[in-house]
Write a protein that holds these residues in place. Structure first.
Motif, PDB file in Angstrom:
ATOM      1  N   ALA A   1       0.969  -1.148   0.113  1.00  0.00           N
ATOM      2  CA  ALA A   1      -0.030   0.064   0.002  1.00  0.00           C
ATOM      3  C   ALA A   1       0.629   1.257   0.045  1.00  0.00           C
ATOM      4  N   ALA A   2       2.162   1.294   0.684  1.00  0.00           N
ATOM      5  CA  ALA A   2       2.797   2.216   0.611  1.00  0.00           C
ATOM      6  C   ALA A   2       3.494   2.800  -0.759  1.00  0.00           C
ATOM      7  N   THR A   3       3.319   1.894  -1.725  1.00  0.00           N
ATOM      8  CA  THR A   3       3.885   2.117  -2.934  1.00  0.00           C
ATOM      9  C   THR A   3       2.930   2.408  -4.054  1.00  0.00           C
ATOM     10  N   ARG A   4       1.770   2.271  -3.504  1.00  0.00           N
ATOM     11  CA  ARG A   4       0.614   2.361  -4.481  1.00  0.00           C
ATOM     12  C   ARG A   4       0.255   3.749  -4.964  1.00  0.00           C
ATOM     13  N   MET A   5      -0.489   4.056  -6.304  1.00  0.00           N
ATOM     14  CA  MET A   5      -0.638   5.493  -6.473  1.00  0.00           C
ATOM     15  C   MET A   5      -2.187   5.622  -6.457  1.00  0.00           C
ATOM     16  N   VAL A   6      -2.867   4.547  -6.504  1.00  0.00           N
ATOM     17  CA  VAL A   6      -4.225   4.560  -6.467  1.00  0.00           C
ATOM     18  C   VAL A   6      -4.926   3.395  -5.497  1.00  0.00           C
ATOM     19  N   PHE A   7      -5.963   3.687  -5.196  1.00  0.00           N
ATOM     20  CA  PHE A   7      -7.046   2.491  -4.247  1.00  0.00           C
ATOM     21  C   PHE A   7      -8.260   2.360  -4.822  1.00  0.00           C
ATOM     22  N   CYS A   8      -8.870   1.491  -4.292  1.00  0.00           N
ATOM     23  CA  CYS A   8     -10.316   1.207  -4.758  1.00  0.00           C
ATOM     24  C   CYS A   8     -10.213   0.362  -6.041  1.00  0.00           C
ATOM     25  N   HIS A   9     -11.613  -0.192  -6.503  1.00  0.00           N
ATOM     26  CA  HIS A   9     -11.593  -0.881  -7.643  1.00  0.00           C
ATOM     27  C   HIS A   9     -11.529   0.032  -8.804  1.00  0.00           C
ATOM     28  N   ASN A  10     -11.966   1.286  -8.785  1.00  0.00           N
ATOM     29  CA  ASN A  10     -11.933   2.072  -9.838  1.00  0.00           C
ATOM     30  C   ASN A  10     -10.791   3.160  -9.887  1.00  0.00           C
ATOM     31  N   GLY A  11      -9.649   3.063  -8.881  1.00  0.00           N
ATOM     32  CA  GLY A  11      -8.728   3.945  -8.812  1.00  0.00           C
ATOM     33  C   GLY A  11      -9.132   5.448  -8.198  1.00  0.00           C
ATOM     34  N   VAL A  12     -10.241   5.753  -7.780  1.00  0.00           N
ATOM     35  CA  VAL A  12     -10.860   7.042  -7.268  1.00  0.00           C
ATOM     36  C   VAL A  12      -9.715   7.611  -6.227  1.00  0.00           C
ATOM     37  N   ASP A  13      -9.272   6.713  -5.427  1.00  0.00           N
ATOM     38  CA  ASP A  13      -8.776   7.318  -4.179  1.00  0.00           C
ATOM     39  C   ASP A  13      -7.189   7.335  -4.528  1.00  0.00           C
ATOM     40  N   HIS A  14      -6.494   8.147  -4.026  1.00  0.00           N
ATOM     41  CA  HIS A  14      -5.218   8.258  -4.084  1.00  0.00           C
ATOM     42  C   HIS A  14      -4.138   8.214  -2.924  1.00  0.00           C
ATOM     43  N   ASN A  15      -4.956   7.894  -1.775  1.00  0.00           N
ATOM     44  CA  ASN A  15      -4.247   7.857  -0.577  1.00  0.00           C
ATOM     45  C   ASN A  15      -5.125   6.980   0.253  1.00  0.00           C
ATOM     46  N   LEU A  16      -4.529   6.367   1.443  1.00  0.00           N
ATOM     47  CA  LEU A  16      -5.438   5.484   2.380  1.00  0.00           C
ATOM     48  C   LEU A  16      -6.272   6.431   3.260  1.00  0.00           C
ATOM     49  N   ARG A  17      -5.956   7.562   3.332  1.00  0.00           N
ATOM     50  CA  ARG A  17      -6.605   8.501   4.292  1.00  0.00           C
ATOM     51  C   ARG A  17      -8.125   8.748   3.744  1.00  0.00           C
ATOM     52  N   ASP A  18      -8.099   8.701   2.494  1.00  0.00           N
ATOM     53  CA  ASP A  18      -9.489   8.894   1.644  1.00  0.00           C
ATOM     54  C   ASP A  18     -10.297   7.826   1.827  1.00  0.00           C
ATOM     55  N   VAL A  19      -9.434   6.508   1.521  1.00  0.00           N
ATOM     56  CA  VAL A  19     -10.296   5.267   1.615  1.00  0.00           C
ATOM     57  C   VAL A  19     -10.993   5.043   2.859  1.00  0.00           C
ATOM     58  N   VAL A  20     -10.042   5.166   3.942  1.00  0.00           N
ATOM     59  CA  VAL A  20     -10.750   5.055   5.338  1.00  0.00           C
ATOM     60  C   VAL A  20     -11.894   6.243   5.658  1.00  0.00           C
ATOM     61  N   GLU A  21     -11.615   7.218   5.179  1.00  0.00           N
ATOM     62  CA  GLU A  21     -12.720   8.564   5.539  1.00  0.00           C
ATOM     63  C   GLU A  21     -14.090   8.005   4.683  1.00  0.00           C
ATOM     64  N   PHE A  22     -13.841   7.335   3.606  1.00  0.00           N
ATOM     65  CA  PHE A  22     -15.017   6.967   2.904  1.00  0.00           C
ATOM     66  C   PHE A  22     -15.641   5.848   3.540  1.00  0.00           C
ATOM     67  N   TYR A  23     -15.127   4.767   3.908  1.00  0.00           N
ATOM     68  CA  TYR A  23     -15.788   3.640   4.591  1.00  0.00           C
ATOM     69  C   TYR A  23     -16.215   4.024   5.900  1.00  0.00           C
ATOM     70  N   ASN A  24     -15.590   5.166   6.671  1.00  0.00           N
ATOM     71  CA  ASN A  24     -15.873   5.618   7.926  1.00  0.00           C
ATOM     72  C   ASN A  24     -17.232   6.438   7.805  1.00  0.00           C
ATOM     73  N   LEU A  25     -17.155   7.201   6.726  1.00  0.00           N
ATOM     74  CA  LEU A  25     -18.372   7.960   6.774  1.00  0.00           C
ATOM     75  C   LEU A  25     -19.530   7.850   5.788  1.00  0.00           C
ATOM     76  N   ARG A  26     -19.170   6.739   5.077  1.00  0.00           N
ATOM     77  CA  ARG A  26     -20.530   6.834   3.779  1.00  0.00           C
ATOM     78  C   ARG A  26     -21.928   6.494   4.369  1.00  0.00           C
ATOM     79  N   ASP A  27     -21.936   5.907   5.436  1.00  0.00           N
ATOM     80  CA  ASP A  27     -23.496   5.685   6.090  1.00  0.00           C
ATOM     81  C   ASP A  27     -23.754   6.713   7.159  1.00  0.00           C
TER      82      ASP A  27
END
Length: 76
Positions: free
Chosen positions: A46-72
């Protein structure tokens, strides 16, 4: 996940990525219970990745965690 505007298919507002039941994968199209499921990569390297999630919409783990934490959670 939110749409990724960098994915060309998303320029069509009627396009819907149904995950492992379509539109590109056809072997599970009739299995409605799989619609919306995506094969998700592990967090290995994960430290070497440039994109995350199935569609590459997020570019850092903070955004991924924020999405899953706040989506509902209703904000505002």
């Amino acid at each position: 996940m939110p749409r990724n505007p960098d994915v060309p298919a998303n320029q069509d507002p009627h396009y819907c990525d149904l995950g492992i039941c379509g539109p590109y994968r056809t072997d599970l199209q009739t299995q409605a219970q799989y619609c919306g499921m995506f094969l998700t990569p592990t967090l290995c390297n994960a430290a070497t990745r440039m994109v995350f999630c199935h569609n590459g919409v997020d570019h850092n783990l903070r955004d991924v965690v924020e999405f899953y934490n706040l989506r509902d959670v209703e904000l505002g």
